[in-house]
Design a protein around this motif. Structure first.
Motif, short mmCIF file in Angstrom:
data_model
loop_
_atom_site.label_atom_id
_atom_site.label_comp_id
_atom_site.label_asym_id
_atom_site.label_seq_id
_atom_site.Cartn_x
_atom_site.Cartn_y
_atom_site.Cartn_z
N VAL A 1 0.84 -1.20 0.00
CA VAL A 1 0.00 0.00 0.00
C VAL A 1 0.87 1.25 0.00
O VAL A 1 0.61 2.21 -0.75
CB VAL A 1 -0.96 -0.01 1.21
CG1 VAL A 1 -1.67 1.34 1.35
CG2 VAL A 1 -1.99 -1.12 1.06
N ILE A 2 1.91 1.26 0.81
CA ILE A 2 2.80 2.43 0.89
C ILE A 2 3.48 2.67 -0.44
O ILE A 2 3.59 3.81 -0.91
CB ILE A 2 3.82 2.23 2.02
CG1 ILE A 2 3.10 2.25 3.38
CG2 ILE A 2 4.90 3.31 1.98
CD1 ILE A 2 3.92 1.70 4.52
N ARG A 3 3.93 1.60 -1.09
CA ARG A 3 4.56 1.74 -2.41
C ARG A 3 3.59 2.27 -3.45
O ARG A 3 3.99 2.91 -4.43
CB ARG A 3 5.13 0.40 -2.87
CG ARG A 3 6.43 -0.01 -2.22
CD ARG A 3 7.08 -1.16 -2.97
NE ARG A 3 6.31 -2.38 -2.85
CZ ARG A 3 6.58 -3.36 -1.98
NH1 ARG A 3 7.62 -3.22 -1.16
NH2 ARG A 3 5.85 -4.45 -1.95
N SER A 4 2.30 2.01 -3.25
CA SER A 4 1.28 2.39 -4.23
C SER A 4 0.67 3.76 -3.98
O SER A 4 -0.18 4.21 -4.75
CB SER A 4 0.15 1.34 -4.23
OG SER A 4 0.65 0.05 -4.52
N LEU A 5 1.09 4.43 -2.92
CA LEU A 5 0.54 5.75 -2.59
C LEU A 5 1.11 6.81 -3.54
O LEU A 5 2.32 6.90 -3.72
CB LEU A 5 0.88 6.09 -1.14
CG LEU A 5 0.02 7.15 -0.46
CD1 LEU A 5 -1.39 6.63 -0.24
CD2 LEU A 5 0.63 7.53 0.89
N THR B 1 0.43 12.64 1.52
CA THR B 1 1.54 12.60 2.45
C THR B 1 1.27 11.48 3.46
O THR B 1 0.27 11.54 4.19
CB THR B 1 1.69 13.93 3.20
OG1 THR B 1 1.95 14.97 2.26
CG2 THR B 1 2.82 13.86 4.21
N PRO B 2 2.11 10.45 3.51
CA PRO B 2 1.83 9.34 4.43
C PRO B 2 2.37 9.59 5.84
O PRO B 2 3.41 10.21 6.02
CB PRO B 2 2.57 8.18 3.78
CG PRO B 2 3.74 8.82 3.08
CD PRO B 2 3.26 10.17 2.63
N LEU C 1 -5.84 2.25 -7.69
CA LEU C 1 -6.71 1.57 -6.74
C LEU C 1 -6.62 2.20 -5.35
O LEU C 1 -7.64 2.50 -4.72
CB LEU C 1 -6.34 0.09 -6.67
CG LEU C 1 -7.09 -0.79 -5.67
CD1 LEU C 1 -8.59 -0.77 -5.94
CD2 LEU C 1 -6.56 -2.23 -5.73
N VAL C 2 -5.40 2.42 -4.87
CA VAL C 2 -5.21 3.03 -3.55
C VAL C 2 -5.79 4.43 -3.53
O VAL C 2 -6.44 4.85 -2.56
CB VAL C 2 -3.72 3.02 -3.18
CG1 VAL C 2 -3.45 3.91 -1.97
CG2 VAL C 2 -3.25 1.59 -2.88
N THR C 3 -5.59 5.18 -4.60
CA THR C 3 -6.16 6.53 -4.69
C THR C 3 -7.68 6.49 -4.60
O THR C 3 -8.29 7.28 -3.85
CB THR C 3 -5.73 7.20 -6.01
OG1 THR C 3 -4.31 7.37 -6.01
CG2 THR C 3 -6.40 8.57 -6.17
N GLN C 4 -8.31 5.58 -5.33
CA GLN C 4 -9.76 5.49 -5.28
C GLN C 4 -10.26 5.10 -3.90
O GLN C 4 -11.30 5.59 -3.44
CB GLN C 4 -10.26 4.49 -6.33
CG GLN C 4 -10.20 5.01 -7.75
CD GLN C 4 -11.12 4.25 -8.68
OE1 GLN C 4 -12.21 3.80 -8.30
NE2 GLN C 4 -10.70 4.09 -9.92
N LEU C 5 -9.54 4.22 -3.21
CA LEU C 5 -9.96 3.82 -1.87
C LEU C 5 -9.96 5.00 -0.91
O LEU C 5 -10.86 5.15 -0.08
CB LEU C 5 -9.04 2.70 -1.35
CG LEU C 5 -9.19 1.35 -2.05
CD1 LEU C 5 -8.11 0.39 -1.56
CD2 LEU C 5 -10.57 0.76 -1.81
N ILE C 6 -8.96 5.85 -1.02
CA ILE C 6 -8.90 7.04 -0.17
C ILE C 6 -10.01 8.00 -0.53
O ILE C 6 -10.68 8.56 0.35
CB ILE C 6 -7.52 7.72 -0.30
CG1 ILE C 6 -6.42 6.79 0.24
CG2 ILE C 6 -7.49 9.06 0.43
CD1 ILE C 6 -5.01 7.22 -0.08
N GLU C 7 -10.26 8.19 -1.82
CA GLU C 7 -11.34 9.08 -2.26
C GLU C 7 -12.70 8.57 -1.80
O GLU C 7 -13.57 9.36 -1.40
CB GLU C 7 -11.30 9.22 -3.78
CG GLU C 7 -10.10 10.00 -4.29
CD GLU C 7 -9.99 9.99 -5.81
OE1 GLU C 7 -9.24 10.83 -6.34
OE2 GLU C 7 -10.63 9.13 -6.44
N LEU C 8 -12.90 7.26 -1.84
CA LEU C 8 -14.17 6.68 -1.39
C LEU C 8 -14.37 6.89 0.10
O LEU C 8 -15.50 7.12 0.56
CB LEU C 8 -14.20 5.18 -1.73
CG LEU C 8 -14.39 4.83 -3.20
CD1 LEU C 8 -14.09 3.35 -3.44
CD2 LEU C 8 -15.81 5.16 -3.66
#
Length: 365
Positions: free
Chosen positions: A29-33, A39-40, A343-350
């Motif tokens: 997940v961190i690699r995909s951010l 900002t993690p 995918l990770v971006t969409q999960l955060i947006e959702l």
């Protein structure tokens, strides 16, 4: 918070037998951010429930070895303070506030992470949280309750008997008479096939039940289903999408923890599964039905069997599925045309979308 970026607290590890799986998932997940948008803040939770701040990068021992991977607890301890609109992390040693979190991204599998616990903390802290809310997380985690709800809705799943830790005797003869052998024995609240055993006679059934009770106070004995193991990834809140259908082929008699996370050669993942277009449509529609019935949001993976008679049996739903480099959830979406970063971006947006919807609900009369 970095100007113009969304601060995402990625939480991993945790008080669960799936601790090591979580560490592997978190790396992915961190690699995909997307560094241009987010900002993690990296927070590792040890097996005692202590939160540690990984200030610059994820700090793990044996990071490349799934058998020995472990959390590095040399970092400062932190706590999340429920404080109205100010969603702050605080250092435990000097009480220094470390700034505001915009979104919580739990990469926690099993109890104390996938079961509604951390989702409840996020809710109390007025904080958007990736994935299902408290109720859907708890229901999805508890196989006994999940299966009863599906059964009540007319959705096929394997026949089962629930055993409780307070029972003085187990109805072994009834189980044998009703299901025959083999049967599968599972802790009700656990994932990643941890504590799961295949029993082929009364002796191995007793061993399997005893083993499962080491992980939970409620255990399921399930009738074996003769079918192909298929999985579908689901993404969305109100508007829900289903991925391609994947099939799992294993060398072993069932999809074990070792097959999932330790031995990449133990399984073959066929994406897409070799099934007809009509079967694909039915399986995707059933997965979405399960997702919506249980009140899920954000993401989930729905696991099922397709029998030789073309019947669909739901095995389980995972509301925080594995996100490792060999996990089905991201692989299914990659095949469906969605990169891991997207995918990770969409999960955060959702998560933000759902939070804003609920934030508009009235809290006074």
């Amino acid at each position: 918070m970095t100007a113009g970026k969304i601060t995402v607290a990625i939480v991993f590890g945790g008080r669960s037998a799936e601790h090591e799986v979580s560490l592997q998932s978190a790396q992915n997940v961190i690699r995909s951010l997307d560094p241009e948008r987010f900002t993690p803040i990296l927070i590792g939770i040890d097996r005692d429930g202590r939160w540690f701040l990984n200030e610059e990068s994820i700090k793990l021992f044996h990071a490349d070895n799934p058998k020995d991977i472990a959390l590095n607890v040399s970092s400062p301890q932190v706590g999340l303070i429920p404080n109205g609109p100010e969603r702050q992390l605080v250092r435990m040693d000097n009480k220094e506030a470390l700034g505001q979190i915009d979104v919580l991204f739990p990469v926690l599998h099993g109890p104390y992470g996938e079961d509604g616990a951390v989702q409840g903390l996020a809710k109390m802290a007025n904080l958007p949280c990736v994935g299902a809310d408290v109720t859907a997380s708890a229901v999805g985690m508890d196989k006994d309750i999940m299966k009863r709800l599906l059964r009540d809705a007319g959705i096929h799943n394997a026949a089962f008997t629930t055993l409780y830790h307070w029972q003085k005797e187990w109805p072994l003869d009834e189980i044998e008479a009703q299901y025959g052998y083999p049967v599968f024995v599972k802790p009700s609240n656990m994932g990643s096939s941890i504590g799961v055993s295949r029993a082929s006679d009364k002796e191995t059934l007793i061993q399997a039940i005893t083993h499962a009770f080491q992980f939970d106070q409620k255990v399921l004995v399930e009738q074996a289903v003769d079918g192909r193991e298929l999985e579908v990834a689901i993404l969305g809140n109100d508007q829900v999408m289903a991925s391609s259908v994947g099939e799992i082929l294993t060398r072993d008699k069932f999809y074990s923890y070792e097959s999932k996370y330790l031995d990449a050669d133990a399984t073959e993942l066929n994406i897409p599964a070799n099934i007809s277009a009509s079967q694909t449509d039915r399986i995707q529609a059933t997965a979405i039905q399960v997702y919506q019935l249980l009140g899920c949001s954000g993401l989930a993976r729905v696991d099922m069997f397709l029998t030789p008679d073309d019947e669909i049996f739901i095995n389980e739903i995972n509301t925080l599925p594995g996100f490792t480099n060999i996990s089905m959830y991201p692989k299914l979406w990659e095949h469906s045309g969605l990169s891991q970063q997207s995918l990770v971006t969409q999960l955060i947006e959702l998560a933000i979308e759902r939070f804003q919807q609920k934030h508009n609900l009235k809290v006074t009369r």
